[in-house]
Design a protein around this motif. Structure first.
Motif, mmCIF file in Angstrom:
data_model
loop_
_atom_site.group_PDB
_atom_site.id
_atom_site.type_symbol
_atom_site.label_atom_id
_atom_site.label_comp_id
_atom_site.label_asym_id
_atom_site.label_seq_id
_atom_site.Cartn_x
_atom_site.Cartn_y
_atom_site.Cartn_z
ATOM 1 N N ARG A 1 0.832 -1.208 0.000
ATOM 2 C CA ARG A 1 0.000 0.000 0.000
ATOM 3 C C ARG A 1 0.865 1.256 0.000
ATOM 4 N N LEU A 2 2.041 1.129 -0.574
ATOM 5 C CA LEU A 2 3.012 2.212 -0.549
ATOM 6 C C LEU A 2 2.854 3.156 -1.734
ATOM 7 N N PRO B 1 -2.967 -2.855 -8.211
ATOM 8 C CA PRO B 1 -3.290 -4.288 -8.115
ATOM 9 C C PRO B 1 -2.310 -5.111 -8.942
ATOM 10 N N PRO B 2 -1.814 -6.237 -8.432
ATOM 11 C CA PRO B 2 -0.883 -7.066 -9.185
ATOM 12 C C PRO B 2 -1.561 -7.752 -10.356
ATOM 13 N N LEU C 1 3.812 -7.880 -5.454
ATOM 14 C CA LEU C 1 3.658 -6.474 -5.113
ATOM 15 C C LEU C 1 3.899 -5.683 -6.392
ATOM 16 N N ALA C 2 3.035 -4.732 -6.697
ATOM 17 C CA ALA C 2 3.139 -4.045 -7.983
ATOM 18 C C ALA C 2 2.998 -2.535 -7.797
ATOM 19 N N TRP C 3 3.724 -1.784 -8.621
ATOM 20 C CA TRP C 3 3.675 -0.323 -8.592
ATOM 21 C C TRP C 3 3.676 0.224 -10.010
ATOM 22 N N GLN C 4 3.041 1.378 -10.176
ATOM 23 C CA GLN C 4 3.146 2.132 -11.421
ATOM 24 C C GLN C 4 4.198 3.214 -11.214
ATOM 25 N N ALA D 1 6.387 -1.882 -12.278
ATOM 26 C CA ALA D 1 7.310 -2.810 -11.638
ATOM 27 C C ALA D 1 6.498 -3.782 -10.810
ATOM 28 N N GLU D 2 6.866 -5.045 -10.860
ATOM 29 C CA GLU D 2 6.152 -6.058 -10.102
ATOM 30 C C GLU D 2 7.159 -6.981 -9.429
ATOM 31 N N LEU D 3 7.017 -7.141 -8.126
ATOM 32 C CA LEU D 3 7.880 -8.014 -7.346
ATOM 33 C C LEU D 3 7.121 -9.294 -7.055
#
Length: 421
Positions: A130-131, A162-163, A171-174, A209-211
């Motif tokens: 939720r970062l 959302p992943p 964990l996913a970020w734009q 990016a997706e971890l």
């Protein structure tokens, strides 16, 4: 965001930073944690190679009421702002007054211990999910071989999303950015265009990016939508080779001192980076010596592997002197270090450049390499240049077709081991 979360952040930061001053503000609506004038603990990357630096400001904030949800296993939304980051990588001792350098391999354990002391309710993956983070004014400097490579990043913003579907935990970020540039000995060599002013509407979409987390194994997937561009001359290429030679010498020391049979550590996680395209130009006497471009590509390092693959589609190359573009609809450079030894690296280039079937075939950059070999300034790097000219194993592949059935009918592509590179 609550005092317990502030304490967790404070302990985690002190693993990597010598915090100058910190402050916690807890209010009814929102709370924040601020750390100022922090110095990075000297981190030993390899024998004689240290990472040092400082961070002007770190601020984490969130809702005080939502922070109470951590008691029920749900981490609150967390906003982090970091500014004034200065990182330096080079040989020599740490700056005066810093503590004894810490090994890079020990940092994950120390960070894990900092979070474990707060209990599983504040596990790192729950906070990261939720970062929302923004990093401004970043400069990374590499000093090796008497050369200085500097990367400037105006701003980078990451927003949790959302992943991807598929039932895997991730964990996913734009990512958005405001432009980056690379300088070598004070002169620009590469850039990644951005939107200028702020990370608002004018910012460029860098990608996502997706971890991936699977049985305690990690995989990082980055999809970049910006196009990197590099424009350098032969003097700057020489400087890059000087840096690479200094890195090779450091690796040689690590290999000599290693006692394990596999002398190169396997990748801590699998990494895949995809990009939409790239442009490269090398000049000599202010005239283009070699140009290369592609529309899309990827770089991948497998999980726990000592190999790497670079894929470019299509790869177009043009040598100087008014020659036309030479195109390969796909190209893949595969490198592998048998038994993990960097001094035994094998490289194979799979391509479909025109004329590859001929025993007199030469890759389109051969002439450029021969010009560099004739320059006495490149004499210290002669072995590398000759390897790029003669050491690549060339393997021809058939161009991709729209109808996969055609590939099956024609069978495997012929391989020409006599092809002259």
């Amino acid at each position: 965001m609550g005092s317990s979360l502030s304490q967790t952040l404070d302990e985690a930061l002190k693993v990597v930073l010598e915090v100058g001053s910190s402050k916690v503000d807890v209010g009814l609506g929102s709370s924040s944690y601020t750390a100022s004038k922090s110095k990075l603990r000297a981190i030993r990357l390899a024998e004689g190679l240290l990472l040092t630096g400082e961070v002007a400001s770190i601020k984490a904030s969130g809702s005080t009421l939502q922070a109470l949800g951590a008691a029920f296993g749900r981490a609150p939304p967390l906003s982090v702002e970091v500014s004034g980051v200065r990182l330096r990588i080079g040989t020599g001792g740490a700056a005066a007054g810093t503590s004894t350098p810490v090994s890079l391999q020990k940092l994950p354990q120390e960070l894990g211990g900092a979070f474990k002391r707060t209990g599983d309710l504040l596990a790192p993956e729950k906070l990261l999910a939720r970062l929302e983070a923004e990093v401004k004014d970043v400069e990374v400097e590499l000093q090796l071989g008497g050369r200085t490579l500097r990367v400037h990043l105006a701003a980078l913003k990451a927003r949790a999303r959302p992943p991807a579907a598929g039932g895997r935990f991730s964990l996913a970020w734009q990512l958005t950015h405001d432009g980056a540039r690379v300088e070598l000995d004070g002169r620009a060599v590469a850039s990644l265009g951005g939107g200028g002013g702020s990370t608002g509407a004018g910012a460029a979409l860098w990608g996502t990016a997706e971890l991936l987390v699977l049985r305690q194994l990690l995989g990082l997937e980055v999809s970049a939508e910006s196009t990197p561009r590099a424009h350098l001359d032969v003097d700057q290429l020489l400087a890059l080779l000087d840096i690479a030679a200094a890195l090779e010498a450091i690796v040689a020391v690590e290999v000599k001192e290693a006692s394990a049979p596999r002398v190169v550590p396997k990748a801590a996680c699998g990494v895949t980076v995809t990009f939409q395209g790239t442009d490269l130009r090398l000049d000599m006497a202010e005239e283009p010596l070699l140009e290369a471009k592609c529309q899309k590509g990827s770089v991948s390092v497998p999980l726990h592997g000592t190999s790497a693959d670079v894929r470019l589609e299509p790869l177009e190359v043009r040598a100087g002197g008014g020659a036309g573009w030479v195109s390969s609809s796909e190209a893949c450079l595969h490198t592998e270090a048998p038994d993990g030894r960097p001094d035994k690296v094998r490289a194979t280039l799979r391509h479909c450049f025109p004329g590859a079937e001929s025993e007199h075939f030469a890759l389109p950059w051969r002439g450029t390499i021969e010009l560099l070999l004739a320059d006495p300034r490149f004499a210290p790097h002669r072995a590398w240049l000759e390897a790029a000219r003669d050491g690549l194993e060339s393997e021809r592949v058939r161009p991709s077709r729209k109808r996969p059935r055609d590939e099956e009918d024609e069978g495997p592509a012929p391989r020409n081991p006599r092809a002259r590179l």
